[in-house]
Scaffold this active site. Structure first.
Site, PDB file in Angstrom:
ATOM      1  N   GLY A 108      -0.450   4.528   0.032  1.00  0.00           N
ATOM      2  CA  GLY A 108      -1.224   5.772   0.080  1.00  0.00           C
ATOM      3  C   GLY A 108      -1.786   6.449  -1.078  1.00  0.00           C
ATOM      4  CB  ALA A 109      -1.987   9.778  -2.327  1.00  0.00           C
ATOM      5  N   GLY A 161      -1.173   4.784  -4.736  1.00  0.00           N
ATOM      6  CA  GLY A 161      -1.728   3.493  -4.956  1.00  0.00           C
ATOM      7  C   GLY A 161      -1.289   2.392  -4.504  1.00  0.00           C
ATOM      8  CB  SER A 212      -0.954  -0.005   1.220  1.00  0.00           C
ATOM      9  OG  SER A 212      -1.799  -1.083   1.256  1.00  0.00           O
ATOM     10  N   GLY A 241      -6.022   0.173   4.592  1.00  0.00           N
ATOM     11  CA  GLY A 241      -5.268  -0.934   4.182  1.00  0.00           C
ATOM     12  C   GLY A 241      -5.830  -2.033   4.496  1.00  0.00           C
ATOM     13  CG  ASP A 242      -6.769  -2.978   8.492  1.00  0.00           C
ATOM     14  OD1 ASP A 242      -5.867  -3.321   8.373  1.00  0.00           O
ATOM     15  OD2 ASP A 242      -7.245  -2.229   9.184  1.00  0.00           O
TER      16      ASP A 242
END
Length: 316
Positions: free
Chosen positions: A222-223, A225, A220, A251-252
């Site tokens: 964040g912004a 992708g 992951s 994220g989960d």
């Protein structure tokens, strides 16, 4: 069926405020209480999608009782391991611009007997599980190798394992060969011992962890992708969010989306992206339902922009 394991669950209390002003009396414009913990959120997202899921949790005290009740109300089967300590409560303060301030408590310490009972309970309940998602930090009392033991037992039972943890627990579990791991950029940088500034850095770090035992790496960013490095190849994708309300549990939700879609290949990555983008637009740690998803907004590519500079470079 997706079985989730959260060794250090929590009650998550989220307050929405106009601004976070230190030393002032703040008046919340909204508040909510959600079951908390990475594996708990994976189960919640799976249940919202109509997928059968069981959450195995060490629970104690009134917070533990409330957490189980909230999960059952959301369609999650709960297998509780009773512990002497009290389940922790965490607090998040959300501002309108998406800034989130979190206060996480350490949680109870598990005894050797409680640790062994937790492992035995997972083994007993793993029959018929397509995936076992082992998620979150380890509570006091569990050694860094606890997840490695769990992964080995799960494989013996014929289940595939998704692991979402960090630090020594992640490094110790890699030789047990979890089928997929899901670090964020910071956790990935910590695992390889160097900062990550570009997508190319992320690709190299993911392949390094695969060489150490991870079957696949779902990172992951964040912004920026998400990236999937697996036996089929390496894929990168983005999914825009109209507005970020809270990134707690995003994220989960992504991991749940990945597992719901089979847990391998580009279709699973697309599902992970859609679930993560939907989650950040919801309050607190609310998990997205199918109606919240926008799969048409997901963009996938194998033509990786390796020189892409991360919006938030991962440092050590």
């Amino acid at each position: 069926m997706i079985l989730t394991v959260t060794p250090n669950p929590s009650l998550d209390r989220t307050y929405e405020v106009p601004s976070l002003d230190r030393g002032e009396v703040l008046r919340a414009t909204g508040d909510r209480v959600d079951p908390g913990g990475k594996g708990v959120n994976v189960s919640r997202a799976a249940a919202a999608a109509g997928v059968r899921t069981t959450a195995v949790l060490p629970l104690g005290g009134a917070p533990g009782t409330l957490l189980a009740e909230l999960l059952v109300a959301q369609g999650v089967d709960v297998t509780a391991v009773s512990i002497a300590g009290e389940t922790r409560s965490n607090i998040a303060v959300a501002e309108p611009d998406g800034t989130l301030t979190k206060i996480n408590t350490p949680g109870p310490e598990l005894s050797p007997e409680e640790s062994a009972l937790l492992l035995d309970t997972i083994r007993t309940g793993s029959g018929g599980a397509a995936w076992i998602a082992c998620c979150g930090s380890l509570p006091r009392g569990l050694a860094p190798g606890w997840y490695a033991d769990l992964v080995a037992r799960a494989h013996e039972a014929g289940a595939r394992v998704a692991l979402d943890t960090s630090g020594p627990a992640l490094r110790a579990a890699l030789p047990a060969r979890p089928d997929v791991i899901k670090p964020n950029a910071q956790e990935l940088a910590e695992a390889v011992g160097r900062p990550l500034s570009t997508l190319g850095d992320v690709v190299k770090a993911a392949e390094e962890l695969r060489s150490l035992g991870a079957g696949a790496v779902l990172a992951s960013l964040g912004a920026d992708g998400q990236l999937l490095a697996c036996a089929e190849g390496t894929y990168y994708g983005t999914a825009p969010a109209a507005a970020v309300r809270s990134d707690v549990g995003a994220g989960d939700a992504s991991l749940a989306g990945f597992l719901i879609a089979g847990g391998s290949g580009p279709a699973a990555l697309a599902s992970a992206l859609a679930h993560g983008a939907a989650a950040v637009q919801l309050p607190g740690s609310a998990m997205p339902a199918p109606a919240d998803l926008r799969p048409d907004a997901v963009h996938l590519t194998r033509d990786l922009p390796l020189d892409l500079t991360l919006a938030e470079p991962a440092t050590l």
